[in-house]
Scaffold this motif. Structure first.
Motif, PDB file in Angstrom:
ATOM      1  N   ASP A   1       7.973  31.019  33.862  1.00  0.00           N
ATOM      2  CA  ASP A   1       6.983  30.129  34.457  1.00  0.00           C
ATOM      3  C   ASP A   1       6.460  29.179  33.385  1.00  0.00           C
ATOM      4  OD1 ASP A   1       5.055  28.890  35.929  1.00  0.00           O
ATOM      5  OD2 ASP A   1       3.719  30.621  36.059  1.00  0.00           O
ATOM      6  N   PRO A   2       6.766  27.868  33.469  1.00  0.00           N
ATOM      7  CA  PRO A   2       6.330  26.947  32.419  1.00  0.00           C
ATOM      8  C   PRO A   2       4.820  26.713  32.397  1.00  0.00           C
ATOM      9  CG  PRO A   2       7.407  25.753  34.181  1.00  0.00           C
ATOM     10  CD  PRO A   2       7.552  27.213  34.491  1.00  0.00           C
ATOM     11  N   THR A   3       4.118  27.116  33.479  1.00  0.00           N
ATOM     12  CA  THR A   3       2.665  26.919  33.501  1.00  0.00           C
ATOM     13  C   THR A   3       1.914  28.090  32.887  1.00  0.00           C
ATOM     14  OG1 THR A   3       2.502  27.882  35.724  1.00  0.00           O
ATOM     15  CG2 THR A   3       2.827  25.494  35.559  1.00  0.00           C
ATOM     16  N   ARG A   4       2.643  29.179  32.595  1.00  0.00           N
ATOM     17  CA  ARG A   4       2.009  30.344  31.995  1.00  0.00           C
ATOM     18  C   ARG A   4       1.648  30.040  30.545  1.00  0.00           C
ATOM     19  NH1 ARG A   4       5.458  35.309  30.187  1.00  0.00           N
ATOM     20  NH2 ARG A   4       6.180  33.538  29.047  1.00  0.00           N
ATOM     21  N   PRO A   5       0.442  30.379  30.122  1.00  0.00           N
ATOM     22  CA  PRO A   5       0.080  30.104  28.724  1.00  0.00           C
ATOM     23  C   PRO A   5       0.891  30.958  27.755  1.00  0.00           C
ATOM     24  CG  PRO A   5      -1.722  31.223  29.877  1.00  0.00           C
ATOM     25  CD  PRO A   5      -0.643  30.960  30.873  1.00  0.00           C
ATOM     26  N   ALA A   6       1.083  30.421  26.566  1.00  0.00           N
ATOM     27  CA  ALA A   6       1.822  31.134  25.527  1.00  0.00           C
ATOM     28  C   ALA A   6       1.014  32.330  25.047  1.00  0.00           C
ATOM     29  CB  ALA A   6       2.101  30.198  24.364  1.00  0.00           C
ATOM     30  N   PRO A   7       1.688  33.364  24.536  1.00  0.00           N
ATOM     31  CA  PRO A   7       0.941  34.525  24.023  1.00  0.00           C
ATOM     32  C   PRO A   7       0.089  34.138  22.826  1.00  0.00           C
ATOM     33  CG  PRO A   7       3.283  34.742  23.579  1.00  0.00           C
ATOM     34  CD  PRO A   7       3.112  33.523  24.416  1.00  0.00           C
ATOM     35  N   LYS A   8      -1.038  34.786  22.702  1.00  0.00           N
ATOM     36  CA  LYS A   8      -1.951  34.495  21.591  1.00  0.00           C
ATOM     37  C   LYS A   8      -1.411  35.116  20.310  1.00  0.00           C
ATOM     38  CE  LYS A   8      -5.899  34.085  24.490  1.00  0.00           C
ATOM     39  NZ  LYS A   8      -6.991  33.283  24.398  1.00  0.00           N
ATOM     40  N   LYS A   9      -1.575  34.401  19.211  1.00  0.00           N
ATOM     41  CA  LYS A   9      -1.133  34.910  17.924  1.00  0.00           C
ATOM     42  C   LYS A   9      -2.157  35.873  17.364  1.00  0.00           C
ATOM     43  CE  LYS A   9       1.556  30.893  16.693  1.00  0.00           C
ATOM     44  NZ  LYS A   9       1.808  29.845  15.720  1.00  0.00           N
ATOM     45  N   ARG A  10      -1.641  36.879  16.663  1.00  0.00           N
ATOM     46  CA  ARG A  10      -2.531  37.836  16.012  1.00  0.00           C
ATOM     47  C   ARG A  10      -3.064  37.233  14.726  1.00  0.00           C
ATOM     48  NH1 ARG A  10       1.078  43.281  16.508  1.00  0.00           N
ATOM     49  NH2 ARG A  10       1.277  43.212  18.761  1.00  0.00           N
ATOM     50  N   PRO A  11      -4.300  37.506  14.369  1.00  0.00           N
ATOM     51  CA  PRO A  11      -4.829  37.001  13.113  1.00  0.00           C
ATOM     52  C   PRO A  11      -4.086  37.613  11.928  1.00  0.00           C
ATOM     53  CG  PRO A  11      -6.500  38.295  14.274  1.00  0.00           C
ATOM     54  CD  PRO A  11      -5.282  38.249  15.142  1.00  0.00           C
ATOM     55  N   ARG A  12      -3.873  36.820  10.897  1.00  0.00           N
ATOM     56  CA  ARG A  12      -3.130  37.288   9.710  1.00  0.00           C
ATOM     57  C   ARG A  12      -4.031  38.065   8.770  1.00  0.00           C
ATOM     58  NH1 ARG A  12       0.847  32.569   7.623  1.00  0.00           N
ATOM     59  NH2 ARG A  12       2.199  32.583   9.424  1.00  0.00           N
ATOM     60  N   GLY A  13      -3.403  39.049   8.112  1.00  0.00           N
ATOM     61  CA  GLY A  13      -4.061  39.798   7.034  1.00  0.00           C
ATOM     62  C   GLY A  13      -5.387  40.389   7.428  1.00  0.00           C
ATOM     63  N   GLY A  14      -5.519  40.649   8.646  1.00  0.00           N
ATOM     64  CA  GLY A  14      -6.822  41.136   9.075  1.00  0.00           C
ATOM     65  C   GLY A  14      -6.754  42.397   9.871  1.00  0.00           C
ATOM     66  N   HIS A  15      -7.785  42.622  10.510  1.00  0.00           N
ATOM     67  CA  HIS A  15      -8.007  43.867  11.229  1.00  0.00           C
ATOM     68  C   HIS A  15      -7.387  43.836  12.579  1.00  0.00           C
ATOM     69  CE1 HIS A  15     -10.574  43.984   7.912  1.00  0.00           C
ATOM     70  NE2 HIS A  15     -11.640  43.448   8.472  1.00  0.00           N
TER      71      HIS A  15
END
Length: 96
Positions: free
Chosen positions: A82-96
């Motif tokens: 589905d091209p209208t589906r938002p992309a997955p969120k990135k995890r924060p780097r070097g963090g918790h």
């Protein structure tokens, strides 16, 4: 292999080339038939030379579109994602 056709008038190179050629013809006519006012441009008929340049570039764009046309496929595979589906969120780097 799927059937194909050319983009034709919808090719952006044709649109840009046509506009440049129209402005080129207008400036060329102004350079040939209007007062050149060469004292403002250091002895050069600016409208004439700019019109010639625009006409050449515009015709070049249209020739380019004719020589190397954009081919548009007739059948395109169905998109399973589905091209209208938002992309997955990135995890924060070097963090918790």
């Amino acid at each position: 292999m799927a059937d194909t056709h050319k983009a034709g008038a919808f090719d952006i190179r044709n649109v840009i080339g046509s506009l440049l050629a129209i402005y080129g013809v207008i400036l060329l006519a102004m350079g040939l038939f209007a007062d050149a006012e060469t004292e403002k441009t250091g002895g050069v008929n600016a409208n004439l030379w700019a019109g010639i340049a625009l006409l050449v570039v515009g015709l070049g764009f249209m020739a380019w579109a004719r020589v190397r046309p954009i081919v548009v496929p007739e059948d395109v595979e169905h998109v399973t994602d589905d091209p209208t589906r938002p992309a997955p969120k990135k995890r924060p780097r070097g963090g918790h």
